[in-house]
Design an enzyme around this catalytic site. Structure first.
Site, PDB file in Angstrom:
ATOM      1  CE  LYS A 196       5.871   3.652  -3.595  1.00 37.15           C
ATOM      2  NZ  LYS A 196       4.628   4.453  -3.744  1.00 37.15           N
ATOM      3  CG  ASP A 254       0.881   3.156  -3.842  1.00 39.72           C
ATOM      4  OD1 ASP A 254       0.521   3.283  -5.028  1.00 39.72           O
ATOM      5  OD2 ASP A 254       2.046   3.370  -3.459  1.00 39.72           O
ATOM      6  CE  LYS A 282       4.240   1.999  -0.780  1.00 37.13           C
ATOM      7  NZ  LYS A 282       3.311   3.151  -0.884  1.00 37.13           N
TER       8      LYS A 282
END
Length: 257
Positions: free
Chosen positions: A199, A102, A165
């Protein structure tokens, strides 16, 4: 099973169970890995700092859950615009054995009008990842406007992101329904639902929160889209609430990510 229980079970299996605190230790990460294995199923992943990957990998293997993936973070949480450092951190994360990375998008550069650095940073980090999943954190709570959230999402996807995300969990405003709607709509409008996931992270704390986020994904992208390769929740305190909703264990005090 009630609708809320069904949503709770679904959300549990989509969780990136997270600890990203300055005082993290091997022991805390091992405890997190133990919590990823529940009586009603396992979380999709754990999300931890790179240095704890070996301890997590060992624990997940020993407890019989090697399928729980290990996610880690790079260029985190600041989202600086130094591509070389972000790529070096990403390569190191891959070398540690991460299954997923990430990375924080250089959102302040985008706010200042520089879109190129974000595109290039994501592109080079994806090259460093190869087949390893790259999730790009665009920090929606700092981007604030629909135009910037949309632009950061589009740039990340065009540069090769496997997921977009919302948040690091380290700023005042994290995942919101408004940001989720914009980001899911970008995935739909760019026709990349087969290859790009979403996400929400930070601020999803209850089964009701998770149910609302999943209902939105179902509405925008269809009821079978949000599987564990297309949808994750970045959370820590959510797990206790989901288990409580499912009649497993006591609900912990709310707090954290």
């Amino acid at each position: 099973m009630s609708d809320l229980k069904a949503a709770a079970l679904r959300a549990l299996k989509l969780m990136d169970l997270t600890t990203l605190n300055d005082d993290d230790t091997d022991e805390k990460v091992i405890a997190l890995c133990k919590n990823a294995k529940t009586a009603v199923g396992n979380t999709a992943a754990v999300c931890i700092y790179p240095r704890f990957i070996p301890a997590a990998k060992k624990q997940l293997r020993e407890q019989g859950t090697p399928e729980v993936r290990i996610a880690t973070v790079t260029n985190f949480p600041h989202g600086n615009d130094d591509i070389e450092i972000a790529v070096a951190e990403t390569k190191a994360a891959v070398a540690y054995g991460a299954d997923e990375v990430d990375v924080v998008f250089p959102y302040r550069a985008l706010i200042a009008g520089n879109a190129d650095v974000g595109f290039e940073l994501v592109k080079q980090c994806k090259a460093a990842c190869g087949d390893i999943l790259l999730k790009v954190i665009i920090e929606t709570g700092e981007l604030k406007t629909e135009a910037l959230i949309k632009q950061a999402s589009e740039l990340s996807i065009k540069a090769g992101a496997d997921f977009i995300k919302t948040s690091t969990g380290k700023v005042p405003v994290n995942a919101t329904p408004e940001a989720a709607e914009i980001m899911l709509t970008v995935i739909k409008d760019m026709d990349v639902a087969k290859t790009v996931g979403f996400k929400p992270a930070g601020g999803v704390r209850t089964a009701e929160d998770a149910q609302a986020f999943l209902a939105m994904a179902d509405r925008i992208l269809g009821g079978d889209w949000a599987d564990n390769m297309h949808y994750r929740f970045g959370a820590s305190s959510l797990l206790a609430n989901l288990l409580h909703t499912l009649g497993e264990g006591e609900e912990a005090a709310q707090g954290g990510y």
